[in-house]
Design an enzyme around this catalytic site. Sequence first.
Site, PDB file in Angstrom:
ATOM      1  N   TYR A 159       2.063   2.043  -3.465  1.00 25.05           N
ATOM      2  CA  TYR A 159       0.954   2.532  -4.290  1.00 25.05           C
ATOM      3  C   TYR A 159       0.629   3.982  -3.939  1.00 25.05           C
ATOM      4  O   TYR A 159       0.458   4.823  -4.824  1.00 25.05           O
ATOM      5  CB  TYR A 159      -0.270   1.641  -4.093  1.00 25.05           C
ATOM      6  CG  TYR A 159      -1.509   2.147  -4.802  1.00 25.05           C
ATOM      7  CD1 TYR A 159      -1.687   1.941  -6.167  1.00 25.05           C
ATOM      8  CD2 TYR A 159      -2.491   2.849  -4.107  1.00 25.05           C
ATOM      9  CE1 TYR A 159      -2.810   2.413  -6.822  1.00 25.05           C
ATOM     10  CE2 TYR A 159      -3.618   3.337  -4.752  1.00 25.05           C
ATOM     11  CZ  TYR A 159      -3.778   3.111  -6.113  1.00 25.05           C
ATOM     12  OH  TYR A 159      -4.887   3.594  -6.755  1.00 25.05           O
ATOM     13  N   SER A 172     -13.773   6.905  -2.363  1.00 23.49           N
ATOM     14  CA  SER A 172     -12.619   6.497  -1.573  1.00 23.49           C
ATOM     15  C   SER A 172     -12.277   7.633  -0.612  1.00 23.49           C
ATOM     16  O   SER A 172     -13.087   8.527  -0.394  1.00 23.49           O
ATOM     17  CB  SER A 172     -11.452   6.167  -2.498  1.00 23.49           C
ATOM     18  OG  SER A 172     -10.343   5.713  -1.775  1.00 23.49           O
ATOM     19  N   LEU A 173     -11.067   7.626  -0.047  1.00 24.75           N
ATOM     20  CA  LEU A 173     -10.634   8.665   0.880  1.00 24.75           C
ATOM     21  C   LEU A 173      -9.236   9.142   0.506  1.00 24.75           C
ATOM     22  O   LEU A 173      -8.395   8.350   0.057  1.00 24.75           O
ATOM     23  CB  LEU A 173     -10.607   8.140   2.324  1.00 24.75           C
ATOM     24  CG  LEU A 173     -11.949   7.846   2.994  1.00 24.75           C
ATOM     25  CD1 LEU A 173     -11.722   7.090   4.296  1.00 24.75           C
ATOM     26  CD2 LEU A 173     -12.723   9.131   3.253  1.00 24.75           C
ATOM     27  N   CYS A 208      14.107 -36.451  -1.521  1.00 24.90           N
ATOM     28  CA  CYS A 208      14.181 -37.880  -1.867  1.00 24.90           C
ATOM     29  C   CYS A 208      14.432 -38.151  -3.343  1.00 24.90           C
ATOM     30  O   CYS A 208      14.622 -39.306  -3.735  1.00 24.90           O
ATOM     31  CB  CYS A 208      12.904 -38.591  -1.427  1.00 24.90           C
ATOM     32  SG  CYS A 208      11.433 -38.118  -2.368  1.00 24.90           S
ATOM     33  N   TYR A 268     -20.494   1.274   8.817  1.00 25.59           N
ATOM     34  CA  TYR A 268     -20.091   2.569   9.347  1.00 25.59           C
ATOM     35  C   TYR A 268     -20.746   3.769   8.661  1.00 25.59           C
ATOM     36  O   TYR A 268     -20.478   4.910   9.033  1.00 25.59           O
ATOM     37  CB  TYR A 268     -18.572   2.733   9.253  1.00 25.59           C
ATOM     38  CG  TYR A 268     -17.998   2.487   7.871  1.00 25.59           C
ATOM     39  CD1 TYR A 268     -18.047   3.465   6.886  1.00 25.59           C
ATOM     40  CD2 TYR A 268     -17.421   1.268   7.553  1.00 25.59           C
ATOM     41  CE1 TYR A 268     -17.537   3.251   5.634  1.00 25.59           C
ATOM     42  CE2 TYR A 268     -16.904   1.027   6.295  1.00 25.59           C
ATOM     43  CZ  TYR A 268     -16.965   2.020   5.333  1.00 25.59           C
ATOM     44  OH  TYR A 268     -16.461   1.792   4.084  1.00 25.59           O
ATOM     45  N   GLU A 294     -12.698   6.815  13.624  1.00 23.66           N
ATOM     46  CA  GLU A 294     -12.981   5.384  13.610  1.00 23.66           C
ATOM     47  C   GLU A 294     -11.731   4.627  13.175  1.00 23.66           C
ATOM     48  O   GLU A 294     -10.930   5.141  12.385  1.00 23.66           O
ATOM     49  CB  GLU A 294     -14.133   5.078  12.636  1.00 23.66           C
ATOM     50  CG  GLU A 294     -15.403   5.874  12.901  1.00 23.66           C
ATOM     51  CD  GLU A 294     -16.371   5.835  11.723  1.00 23.66           C
ATOM     52  OE1 GLU A 294     -16.317   4.870  10.939  1.00 23.66           O
ATOM     53  OE2 GLU A 294     -17.164   6.780  11.580  1.00 23.66           O
ATOM     54  N   ASP A 318       0.820  -1.212   0.000  1.00 22.85           N
ATOM     55  CA  ASP A 318       0.000   0.000   0.000  1.00 22.85           C
ATOM     56  C   ASP A 318       0.854   1.262   0.000  1.00 22.85           C
ATOM     57  O   ASP A 318       0.528   2.251  -0.670  1.00 22.85           O
ATOM     58  CB  ASP A 318      -0.911   0.008   1.234  1.00 22.85           C
ATOM     59  CG  ASP A 318      -2.001  -1.045   1.139  1.00 22.85           C
ATOM     60  OD1 ASP A 318      -2.124  -1.667   0.065  1.00 22.85           O
ATOM     61  OD2 ASP A 318      -2.713  -1.247   2.138  1.00 22.85           O
ATOM     62  N   CYS A 339       5.581 -33.467  -3.859  1.00 23.61           N
ATOM     63  CA  CYS A 339       6.314 -34.735  -3.956  1.00 23.61           C
ATOM     64  C   CYS A 339       5.326 -35.860  -3.675  1.00 23.61           C
ATOM     65  O   CYS A 339       4.740 -35.914  -2.587  1.00 23.61           O
ATOM     66  CB  CYS A 339       7.460 -34.780  -2.946  1.00 23.61           C
ATOM     67  SG  CYS A 339       8.230 -36.414  -2.808  1.00 23.61           S
ATOM     68  N   CYS A 364       9.343 -40.543   1.343  1.00 22.90           N
ATOM     69  CA  CYS A 364      10.125 -39.307   1.418  1.00 22.90           C
ATOM     70  C   CYS A 364      10.468 -39.028   2.881  1.00 22.90           C
ATOM     71  O   CYS A 364       9.576 -38.914   3.730  1.00 22.90           O
ATOM     72  CB  CYS A 364       9.320 -38.149   0.833  1.00 22.90           C
ATOM     73  SG  CYS A 364      10.169 -36.553   0.936  1.00 22.90           S
ATOM     74  N   LYS A 370      -9.705   2.206  10.933  1.00 22.94           N
ATOM     75  CA  LYS A 370      -9.828   1.868   9.511  1.00 22.94           C
ATOM     76  C   LYS A 370      -9.582   0.375   9.336  1.00 22.94           C
ATOM     77  O   LYS A 370      -8.466  -0.112   9.541  1.00 22.94           O
ATOM     78  CB  LYS A 370      -8.819   2.676   8.696  1.00 22.94           C
ATOM     79  CG  LYS A 370      -8.905   2.461   7.201  1.00 22.94           C
ATOM     80  CD  LYS A 370      -7.917   3.375   6.480  1.00 22.94           C
ATOM     81  CE  LYS A 370      -7.941   3.125   4.984  1.00 22.94           C
ATOM     82  NZ  LYS A 370      -7.413   1.774   4.652  1.00 22.94           N
ATOM     83  N   CYS A 372      12.229 -33.939  -6.125  1.00 27.46           N
ATOM     84  CA  CYS A 372      12.121 -33.573  -4.719  1.00 27.46           C
ATOM     85  C   CYS A 372      13.505 -33.333  -4.123  1.00 27.46           C
ATOM     86  O   CYS A 372      14.401 -34.178  -4.281  1.00 27.46           O
ATOM     87  CB  CYS A 372      11.395 -34.674  -3.952  1.00 27.46           C
ATOM     88  SG  CYS A 372      11.357 -34.414  -2.158  1.00 27.46           S
ATOM     89  N   ASP A 387      -9.068  -3.134   7.460  1.00 29.11           N
ATOM     90  CA  ASP A 387      -8.427  -3.576   6.219  1.00 29.11           C
ATOM     91  C   ASP A 387      -9.222  -4.744   5.648  1.00 29.11           C
ATOM     92  O   ASP A 387      -8.987  -5.907   5.980  1.00 29.11           O
ATOM     93  CB  ASP A 387      -6.977  -3.993   6.499  1.00 29.11           C
ATOM     94  CG  ASP A 387      -6.182  -4.169   5.211  1.00 29.11           C
ATOM     95  OD1 ASP A 387      -6.692  -3.797   4.143  1.00 29.11           O
ATOM     96  OD2 ASP A 387      -5.044  -4.678   5.279  1.00 29.11           O
ATOM     97  N   LYS A 437      -3.093   7.113   7.953  1.00 30.00           N
ATOM     98  CA  LYS A 437      -2.458   5.801   7.869  1.00 30.00           C
ATOM     99  C   LYS A 437      -1.159   5.770   8.673  1.00 30.00           C
ATOM    100  O   LYS A 437      -0.342   6.697   8.598  1.00 30.00           O
ATOM    101  CB  LYS A 437      -2.173   5.429   6.413  1.00 30.00           C
ATOM    102  CG  LYS A 437      -3.432   5.109   5.618  1.00 30.00           C
ATOM    103  CD  LYS A 437      -3.093   4.481   4.285  1.00 30.00           C
ATOM    104  CE  LYS A 437      -4.319   3.993   3.554  1.00 30.00           C
ATOM    105  NZ  LYS A 437      -3.996   3.323   2.287  1.00 30.00           N
TER     106      LYS A 437
END
Length: 670
Positions: free
Chosen positions: A42, A88-89, A407, A223, A114, A39, A422, A428, A116, A404, A118, A310
């Site tokens: 972004y 959105s915010l 083995c 909310y 409040e 996040d 495997c 194994c 937030k 593997c 996720d 955030k």
Amino acid sequence: MMGAGGAASPDRQRWEALVDAIRQHQIAYHRDDAPLVPDAEYDRLVAELEELARRHPDWVEPGAPLARVGAPGRANLAPVQFAQPVLSLNNARSREELRAFADRVGVPGPFVVELKIDGLSVILRYRAGKLVLAATRGDGGTGEDVTANVREIRAIPAELPEARDLEVRGEVYLAKGRFAVLNAERAAAGEPPLANPRNAAAGSLRQLDASVTRQRGLSVFVYEIRQGSPPPLTQQEALLALGQLGFPVEPHWRVAPDVDAVWQFAEEWRERRRELDYDTDGLVVKLDDLAAAARLGATQKAPRAAVAFKYPPDEDVAAVLGIRLTVGRTGAVTPTAELSPVRLGGTTVARASLHNANILERLDVRVGDRVVVRKAGEIIPEIVAVLAAERSGQEVPYQYPDTCPECGTRLVRDEEGVEVRCPATLTCPAQRREGLIHYGSRGALDIAGLGDKTVDQLMAAGLVTTPADLYALSPEQVAALPRFGPLAAQKLVRAVAASKSQPLSRLLAAFGIRHVGERVAAALARHFGTLDALMAASPDDIAAVPGVGPIMADSVAAFFQAPAGAALVERLRQAGLNFSEPGGEGPAASGPLAGQSVVVTGTLEGASRRDAESLVERAGGRVQSAVTRQTTLVVAGAGAGSKLARAQMLNIEVIDEKEFWARVANAPSP
């Protein structure tokens, strides 16, 4: 704007690169539930694009990422058009940015603060008090119809106490405790783990099969009242009204008289939020006066009277020093990245899960890469992004081996291309080791002292290769092992002998049959009563048991039909193990807790939580992992937290440990 020779300016080139990147990230996060970057990264890209937009406002076009809220929905879910956009915010990350938000609002307060959550945003529409539609946020104008799945979330009321038209907004999430239970069950059943609670919640809500949603045990906090008459005058009035209508409301919200009080709340919850049973990465700050908020209006993307504060993410950048494979009990071959050490969430992290081959290949993690590592709450550290732009060309791509690493058996990949396995289940050495550790674990036969180090010693000495070998051990053989003396050897041998009397449900769980966890093992044991009856049953008979189904049934039948499985059962029979389940005909129909749906939370002095839950079932009750509106009783031990708070909010009966023992005093013995 074009430069000399018609070439785009550096700003324009960067603008176009940012637009393309942000669009990809929006689709990956909001539609595919598979974010490509953390996040924080972004948000950094969006902030850079916003700065360019301030310098070049004529570049902003309709439908550009800055105006988008999410991403278009999936094609396999019916679209839902919103008359009122689902916004959105904007973000704030410091005290100064909170003050700047308050200055833009133009009034000193009060604000409602409040936590937030996720999760995944959901819109719920009621007509005459009945739930008629549920939709994801989608791109803010068009969402996805998830009504059938939302009806499987017990916390969401199907009918309101008042016959009124209403549209509300909330956040669907997966509790951390439930997430841990699901991954434990998936591990016990040999299935790949869910990556994190947010993605698991989003994927669960978008299932085409609503029964999957029901099994995941999603939760929700509501909310916002989007539409309804009479409209609330303040945000605190809205939250109180939602609670009175039966909606779950996150209980820690607070009215802050000014922005300084908002900051105090933010500081109070900076570390305290980790104690909650759900993920929260910050706060939502809203102007309490909803009429004033409406007058302020909104941008194309966000309301002007609210902001998301955030906290700094539990993320850091590390170098990939190597990639190693581990072979699990059911043969799943899991990649783990070895990292240069970084500090995350108060601990030093030197390894991070890559979960499965599909994720490793999608991220294209290479030895020598610099990667973003995240640790959310108590979740295992994971790599969430590769900083491919920083590659020097010396990084080494990773190739999954064909055989593997333990083995040498040729590996196989499942039909979805996700899991590499495997198939040498019984030969194994890694699978034998993990199988023995699982056999003695608390969820199986609960053999005290049979941990991983003891198993390693027993196998290295050639004393044990299968669970049946445990029952032939003598105190003298064990005492000869390093770090064992006569007393410790006697204790281990006695613990092994005591496991013979465990009920059939524990033994079935101990076998480690693929797809069969503790709850499925208990259902099979109650239904068939004896191991011989289960072994004689056809796959169709097994699949008919509630909660089992054909895939599990085929796995169970295959285990007992295999020569090695049949030989193990026969050796355990000769060793004198119990092959029956007390009662053996389903959960108790009567008892002191008959008809009760019970949640056990906190620490009990007189028993482990698992043992207390077993006692609930013997007393006729049904165990729940999360507190919902169907819960009728909560047993609260020391340190009970969010589940206790939710029970109190829903007016569910809560009893302490002393009262619990009094109520189950007459429950039947195992």
